[in-house]
Design a protein around this motif. Structure first.
Motif, PDB file in Angstrom:
ATOM      1  N   ALA A 127      28.137  27.956  34.453  1.00 53.10           N
ATOM      2  CA  ALA A 127      28.865  28.701  35.502  1.00 53.10           C
ATOM      3  C   ALA A 127      28.911  27.988  36.734  1.00 53.10           C
ATOM      4  O   ALA A 127      30.092  28.183  37.503  1.00 53.10           O
ATOM      5  CB  ALA A 127      27.924  29.995  35.635  1.00 53.10           C
ATOM      6  N   VAL A 128      28.086  27.390  37.105  1.00 55.11           N
ATOM      7  CA  VAL A 128      27.976  26.644  38.340  1.00 55.11           C
ATOM      8  C   VAL A 128      29.042  25.310  38.438  1.00 55.11           C
ATOM      9  O   VAL A 128      29.930  25.230  39.384  1.00 55.11           O
ATOM     10  CB  VAL A 128      26.655  25.898  38.750  1.00 55.11           C
ATOM     11  N   SER A 129      29.292  25.070  37.159  1.00 52.37           N
ATOM     12  CA  SER A 129      30.311  23.842  37.014  1.00 52.37           C
ATOM     13  C   SER A 129      31.819  24.350  37.180  1.00 52.37           C
ATOM     14  O   SER A 129      32.652  23.934  37.816  1.00 52.37           O
ATOM     15  CB  SER A 129      30.124  22.996  35.622  1.00 52.37           C
TER      16      SER A 129
ATOM     17  N   PRO B 181      21.747  26.298  30.103  1.00 54.02           N
ATOM     18  CA  PRO B 181      23.138  25.940  29.914  1.00 54.02           C
ATOM     19  C   PRO B 181      24.227  26.801  30.439  1.00 54.02           C
ATOM     20  O   PRO B 181      25.186  26.506  31.029  1.00 54.02           O
ATOM     21  CB  PRO B 181      23.470  25.531  28.261  1.00 54.02           C
ATOM     22  N   VAL B 182      24.037  28.163  30.271  1.00 59.58           N
ATOM     23  CA  VAL B 182      25.099  29.112  30.853  1.00 59.58           C
ATOM     24  C   VAL B 182      24.943  29.018  32.327  1.00 59.58           C
ATOM     25  O   VAL B 182      26.229  29.064  32.966  1.00 59.58           O
ATOM     26  CB  VAL B 182      24.699  30.505  30.289  1.00 59.58           C
ATOM     27  N   LYS B 183      24.022  28.757  32.922  1.00 60.55           N
ATOM     28  CA  LYS B 183      23.938  28.669  34.490  1.00 60.55           C
ATOM     29  C   LYS B 183      24.590  27.472  34.864  1.00 60.55           C
ATOM     30  O   LYS B 183      25.485  27.348  35.677  1.00 60.55           O
ATOM     31  CB  LYS B 183      22.738  28.885  35.167  1.00 60.55           C
TER      32      LYS B 183
ATOM     33  N   ALA C 121      32.464  26.984  38.932  1.00 61.67           N
ATOM     34  CA  ALA C 121      32.728  27.814  39.943  1.00 61.67           C
ATOM     35  C   ALA C 121      33.097  26.535  40.973  1.00 61.67           C
ATOM     36  O   ALA C 121      33.931  26.719  41.649  1.00 61.67           O
ATOM     37  CB  ALA C 121      31.605  28.373  40.418  1.00 61.67           C
ATOM     38  N   GLY C 122      32.355  25.390  40.692  1.00 64.76           N
ATOM     39  CA  GLY C 122      32.717  24.221  41.546  1.00 64.76           C
ATOM     40  C   GLY C 122      33.855  23.685  41.193  1.00 64.76           C
ATOM     41  O   GLY C 122      34.688  23.235  42.308  1.00 64.76           O
ATOM     42  N   LEU C 123      34.469  23.429  40.187  1.00 65.40           N
ATOM     43  CA  LEU C 123      35.893  23.262  39.700  1.00 65.40           C
ATOM     44  C   LEU C 123      36.792  24.080  40.620  1.00 65.40           C
ATOM     45  O   LEU C 123      37.982  23.684  40.811  1.00 65.40           O
ATOM     46  CB  LEU C 123      36.114  23.257  38.509  1.00 65.40           C
ATOM     47  N   ALA C 124      36.638  25.408  40.286  1.00 67.51           N
ATOM     48  CA  ALA C 124      37.526  26.218  41.028  1.00 67.51           C
ATOM     49  C   ALA C 124      37.369  26.277  42.509  1.00 67.51           C
ATOM     50  O   ALA C 124      38.529  26.137  43.225  1.00 67.51           O
ATOM     51  CB  ALA C 124      36.989  27.764  40.824  1.00 67.51           C
ATOM     52  N   VAL C 125      36.555  25.833  43.102  1.00 65.38           N
ATOM     53  CA  VAL C 125      36.589  25.634  44.627  1.00 65.38           C
ATOM     54  C   VAL C 125      37.289  24.168  45.013  1.00 65.38           C
ATOM     55  O   VAL C 125      37.995  24.303  45.770  1.00 65.38           O
ATOM     56  CB  VAL C 125      35.159  25.233  45.173  1.00 65.38           C
ATOM     57  N   LEU C 126      36.973  23.331  43.967  1.00 65.08           N
ATOM     58  CA  LEU C 126      37.856  22.036  44.480  1.00 65.08           C
ATOM     59  C   LEU C 126      39.458  22.322  43.940  1.00 65.08           C
ATOM     60  O   LEU C 126      40.216  21.456  44.312  1.00 65.08           O
ATOM     61  CB  LEU C 126      37.420  20.867  43.295  1.00 65.08           C
ATOM     62  N   ALA C 127      39.863  23.327  43.208  1.00 61.70           N
ATOM     63  CA  ALA C 127      41.089  23.611  42.776  1.00 61.70           C
ATOM     64  C   ALA C 127      41.877  24.375  44.055  1.00 61.70           C
ATOM     65  O   ALA C 127      43.344  24.554  43.912  1.00 61.70           O
ATOM     66  CB  ALA C 127      41.367  24.094  41.573  1.00 61.70           C
TER      67      ALA C 127
END
Length: 139
Positions: A39-41, A34-36, A43-49
Protein backbone atom coordinates in the motif's frame (compact mmCIF):
# COMPACT_ATOMS: atom_id res chain seq x y z
CA UNK A 1 35.23 5.08 14.60
CA UNK A 2 32.81 4.68 11.72
CA UNK A 3 35.46 2.99 9.60
CA UNK A 4 36.19 0.52 12.39
CA UNK A 5 32.52 -0.40 12.78
CA UNK A 6 32.19 -0.80 9.04
CA UNK A 7 35.27 -3.02 8.93
CA UNK A 8 34.03 -5.18 11.84
CA UNK A 9 30.67 -5.60 10.20
CA UNK A 10 32.21 -6.58 6.87
CA UNK A 11 34.47 -9.14 8.56
CA UNK A 12 31.48 -10.55 10.41
CA UNK A 13 29.56 -10.82 7.16
CA UNK A 14 32.47 -12.60 5.52
CA UNK A 15 32.45 -15.13 8.38
CA UNK A 16 28.70 -15.55 7.91
CA UNK A 17 27.89 -14.08 11.31
CA UNK A 18 25.61 -11.24 10.29
CA UNK A 19 23.04 -10.13 7.78
CA UNK A 20 23.14 -7.33 5.30
CA UNK A 21 20.87 -4.43 6.24
CA UNK A 22 18.57 -5.07 3.27
CA UNK A 23 18.05 -8.67 4.27
CA UNK A 24 17.31 -7.67 7.88
CA UNK A 25 14.86 -5.02 6.67
CA UNK A 26 13.11 -7.46 4.35
CA UNK A 27 12.78 -10.14 7.02
CA UNK A 28 11.68 -7.88 9.82
CA UNK A 29 9.47 -5.42 7.99
CA UNK A 30 8.45 -6.50 4.49
CA UNK A 31 7.61 -10.13 5.19
CA UNK A 32 5.93 -9.27 8.49
CA UNK A 33 3.35 -6.98 6.88
CA UNK A 34 3.47 -7.17 3.06
CA UNK A 35 0.06 -5.55 2.56
CA UNK A 36 1.15 -2.34 4.28
CA UNK A 37 4.41 -2.29 2.31
CA UNK A 38 2.46 -2.77 -0.92
CA UNK A 39 0.00 0.00 0.00
CA UNK A 40 2.80 2.43 0.87
CA UNK A 41 4.63 1.56 -2.37
CA UNK A 42 1.54 2.10 -4.52
CA UNK A 43 0.78 5.39 -2.72
CA UNK A 44 4.37 6.54 -3.27
CA UNK A 45 4.18 5.71 -6.98
CA UNK A 46 0.88 7.58 -7.23
CA UNK A 47 2.47 10.67 -5.68
CA UNK A 48 5.39 10.41 -8.09
CA UNK A 49 2.96 10.15 -11.02
CA UNK A 50 1.06 13.36 -10.17
CA UNK A 51 3.22 15.58 -12.43
CA UNK A 52 2.39 13.33 -15.40
CA UNK A 53 -1.25 14.42 -15.13
CA UNK A 54 -0.35 17.89 -16.43
CA UNK A 55 1.96 16.77 -19.25
CA UNK A 56 1.12 18.15 -22.66
CA UNK A 57 2.27 15.83 -25.40
CA UNK A 58 1.45 18.07 -28.35
CA UNK A 59 3.74 20.31 -30.31
CA UNK A 60 4.13 23.74 -28.81
CA UNK A 61 1.93 26.34 -30.47
CA UNK A 62 0.37 29.65 -29.54
CA UNK A 63 -2.74 28.06 -28.00
CA UNK A 64 -0.76 27.81 -24.76
CA UNK A 65 -0.07 31.54 -24.60
CA UNK A 66 -2.03 33.57 -22.06
CA UNK A 67 -5.31 35.04 -23.33
CA UNK A 68 -4.94 38.64 -24.49
CA UNK A 69 -1.38 38.28 -25.82
CA UNK A 70 -0.87 39.10 -29.48
CA UNK A 71 0.23 35.53 -30.22
CA UNK A 72 -2.93 34.06 -28.68
CA UNK A 73 -5.19 36.61 -30.40
CA UNK A 74 -3.61 35.75 -33.77
CA UNK A 75 -3.95 32.01 -33.08
CA UNK A 76 -7.63 32.35 -32.15
CA UNK A 77 -8.36 34.64 -35.12
CA UNK A 78 -6.84 32.17 -37.60
CA UNK A 79 -8.85 29.35 -36.05
CA UNK A 80 -12.08 31.32 -36.32
CA UNK A 81 -11.37 32.51 -39.86
CA UNK A 82 -10.14 29.30 -41.44
CA UNK A 83 -11.78 26.69 -39.19
CA UNK A 84 -10.61 24.31 -36.54
CA UNK A 85 -7.34 22.53 -37.26
CA UNK A 86 -5.88 25.27 -39.45
CA UNK A 87 -3.38 26.15 -36.73
CA UNK A 88 -2.28 22.55 -36.32
CA UNK A 89 -1.18 21.14 -39.65
CA UNK A 90 -0.45 17.43 -39.81
CA UNK A 91 2.83 16.44 -41.43
CA UNK A 92 2.86 12.93 -42.84
CA UNK A 93 6.11 11.25 -43.85
CA UNK A 94 5.92 8.51 -46.45
CA UNK A 95 9.03 6.32 -46.19
CA UNK A 96 9.07 4.44 -49.48
CA UNK A 97 12.69 3.28 -49.43
CA UNK A 98 11.63 -0.39 -49.60
CA UNK A 99 8.95 0.24 -52.19
CA UNK A 100 9.34 -0.56 -55.86
CA UNK A 101 7.20 2.48 -56.70
CA UNK A 102 7.84 5.29 -54.19
CA UNK A 103 5.85 7.86 -56.15
CA UNK A 104 2.81 5.56 -56.20
CA UNK A 105 3.11 5.01 -52.43
CA UNK A 106 3.21 8.75 -51.81
CA UNK A 107 0.27 9.26 -54.18
CA UNK A 108 -1.72 6.61 -52.28
CA UNK A 109 -1.07 8.46 -49.01
CA UNK A 110 -2.09 11.73 -50.64
CA UNK A 111 -5.33 10.18 -51.95
CA UNK A 112 -6.12 8.60 -48.55
CA UNK A 113 -5.55 11.90 -46.70
CA UNK A 114 -7.68 13.79 -49.23
CA UNK A 115 -10.66 11.50 -48.55
CA UNK A 116 -10.71 12.11 -44.79
CA UNK A 117 -13.67 14.22 -43.65
CA UNK A 118 -11.78 16.18 -41.00
CA UNK A 119 -8.88 17.15 -43.28
CA UNK A 120 -9.43 20.54 -44.92
CA UNK A 121 -6.59 20.52 -47.45
CA UNK A 122 -3.73 18.29 -48.58
CA UNK A 123 -0.69 19.47 -50.49
CA UNK A 124 0.82 17.14 -53.10
CA UNK A 125 3.79 15.15 -51.83
CA UNK A 126 7.23 16.66 -52.15
CA UNK A 127 10.14 14.23 -52.38
CA UNK A 128 13.67 14.37 -51.07
CA UNK A 129 16.60 14.37 -53.49
CA UNK A 130 16.86 10.57 -53.47
CA UNK A 131 13.17 10.32 -54.38
CA UNK A 132 12.33 7.74 -51.72
CA UNK A 133 10.80 9.85 -48.92
CA UNK A 134 7.85 12.20 -49.42
CA UNK A 135 5.96 14.74 -47.32
CA UNK A 136 2.29 15.15 -48.16
CA UNK A 137 1.13 17.85 -45.73
CA UNK A 138 -2.48 18.09 -44.54
CA UNK A 139 -4.41 20.70 -42.59
Amino acid sequence: MKGTLHTRRMKALERGEGEVMGVRWARRFVTRDPVKVLAVSVAGLAVLAIPAMSLKMALNDDSGKPPGTTQRIAYDTLGKGFGPGFNGPLTVVVDARDSDHPKAAAQDAYTMLSKLDDVAAVRPPSFNQAGDVALPAAS
